[in-house]
Structures are given as structure tokens and as C-alpha cells.
Design an enzyme around this catalytic site. Structure first.
Site, mmCIF file in Angstrom:
data_model
loop_
_atom_site.group_PDB
_atom_site.id
_atom_site.type_symbol
_atom_site.label_atom_id
_atom_site.label_comp_id
_atom_site.label_asym_id
_atom_site.label_seq_id
_atom_site.Cartn_x
_atom_site.Cartn_y
_atom_site.Cartn_z
ATOM 1 N N ASP A 289 -7.349 -1.576 -4.212
ATOM 2 C CA ASP A 289 -8.191 -1.185 -3.253
ATOM 3 C C ASP A 289 -9.375 -0.151 -3.941
ATOM 4 O O ASP A 289 -10.594 -0.139 -3.734
ATOM 5 C CB ASP A 289 -7.605 -0.638 -2.070
ATOM 6 C CG ASP A 289 -6.801 -1.581 -1.239
ATOM 7 O OD1 ASP A 289 -7.377 -2.827 -1.328
ATOM 8 O OD2 ASP A 289 -5.827 -1.275 -0.563
ATOM 9 N N ASP B 226 0.693 -1.278 -0.035
ATOM 10 C CA ASP B 226 0.130 0.087 -0.025
ATOM 11 C C ASP B 226 0.885 1.415 0.077
ATOM 12 O O ASP B 226 2.027 1.158 0.427
ATOM 13 C CB ASP B 226 -0.839 -0.051 1.280
ATOM 14 C CG ASP B 226 -1.908 -1.013 1.160
ATOM 15 O OD1 ASP B 226 -2.339 -1.428 0.175
ATOM 16 O OD2 ASP B 226 -2.267 -1.676 2.442
#
Length: 195
Positions: free
Chosen positions: A142, A126
Site C-alpha cells: 500500500d 495488513d
């Protein structure tokens, strides 16, 4: 002139269908490329907008928003099953349902992007930190998953005939001559009884 039988309409539907299919590898490629860039250039990261938006690399061993951290095997199994189901729905959906295909394509592409990380690295990379939301870091996959789920809900609520159960029942009753005759007969019997 019947537009529903027009070859141009069929060609347009086919184009929309292949656009939806193309979304899947596009999301996967964009997700993996940005993750690779983040891994190599965003440690420790930097602030884009002070107090609002940062780009900082992190590794997530859980699910979306870092829930159930460490349960990597669980998420691999859930993702694999979900991919099979969503791919099945994508194939079975009629060609003219562009919003349905597009939303499922975003979901499938996003799921594969994070699935690749979990299988090869045992964590998800991330790098997007949007502070006002108060969430953990997230990535392109995401975002695709979230947007895809929102669009899928919109499709199911407003465009999918299969899920418009009340509407379908109402339309069926209106177009059913036996139902109409039965209702008229019941109304006549009630009026006769009152008289």
C-alpha cells in the site's frame, strides 16, 4: 562537446532504467516478507508509539483502506487489468524518464504484492496501524502504491512532455514561422485599417 550524444549519458540512463526495474521485485519481496512476519508474530500485535503507531496483524477482503470489503473477485480483475496497463506504460516510456519509470515500478510492485495475497489467500494481509491518519491498517505494498501514485502525478504534471499540452502548443506556435508571419500580417492589417 555535446553531452546529449555522450556515451556516459546513455550508460547512466541505462543504469537508471535497470534500477527502476529492480524496484519491482524489491517491493514484492519486502512486502511478502513483512506480511509473513506479521502473520506469524503480530497477533495480537503491540504498540510502538502509544496512541500514534501500532503494529497489528489484520486481514482485509476489500481494497485499499478496507473499501468494498468482500469484493475480492472485483479487485482481482481490476488489479489484473491495471497491471497490464501500467506494465505497458513502463515499457513504452523512454529510457531517460527515470521518475516516470520509478513511480510506475513502485505501483507495479505494490499491485503485485497485494495481487498475490488476493489470488492465494482471498484477502490482503495488513499490519501497519498509523492512528493519526485515521485509516485502516495497511502494508508495504500500500505504501509503494501511494508513493508511486504521488510521484507519477508529479512526473505527469512537471516532467512529461506528452501531458504538457498547453506548453507544447505554446512552444509549437513560437517555433512555427508560418504562424509568426501570419500574426505579423494580421497586426499590419489592423494598423493599416486604423490609419
Amino acid at each position: 562537446y555535446n553531452m546529449h550524444n555522450s556515451p556516459f549519458r546513455s550508460i547512466a540512463q541505462l543504469i537508471y532504467y535497470f534500477i527502476s526495474i529492480a524496484v519491482i521485485p524489491l517491493v514484492i519481496a519486502l512486502d511478502l516478507i513483512t506480511k509473513s512476519i506479521a502473520e506469524n508474530h503480530l497477533i495480537p500485535g503491540f504498540t510502538v508509539i502509544n496512541g500514534i503507531f501500532d503494529l497489528r496483524y489484520s486481514e482485509n477482503t476489500g481494497g485499499a483502506l478496507s473499501i468494498l470489503s468482500g469484493k475480492i473477485t472485483f479487485f482481482i480483475i481490476v488489479t489484473a487489468v491495471s497491471l497490464v496497463l501500467f506494465t505497458y506504460f513502463f515499457i513504452k516510456l523512454r529510457n531517460d524518464m527515470f521518475l516516470g519509470h520509478f513511480s510506475l515500478a513502485l505501483i507495479i510492485g505494490g499491485a503485485i504484492g497485494n495481487f498475490f495475497d488476493r489470488i492465494t489467500l482471498h484477502y490482503v494481509r495488513d499490519f501497519i496501524d498509523f492512528r493519526p491518519m485515521g485509516f485502516a491498517n495497511f502494508n508495504v505494498a500500500d505504501m509503494a502504491l501511494t508513493i508511486g501514485c504521488v510521484l507519477l502525478i508529479i512526473y505527469l504534471l512537471f516532467f512529461s512532455k506528452e501531458f504538457s499540452i498547453l506548453k507544447n502548443n505554446s512552444d509549437t506556435d513560437k517555433n512555427n514561422p508560418d504562424k509568426k508571419n501570419r500574426n505579423m500580417s494580421e497586426t499590419y492589417e489592423e494598423e493599416k485599417f486604423e490609419d
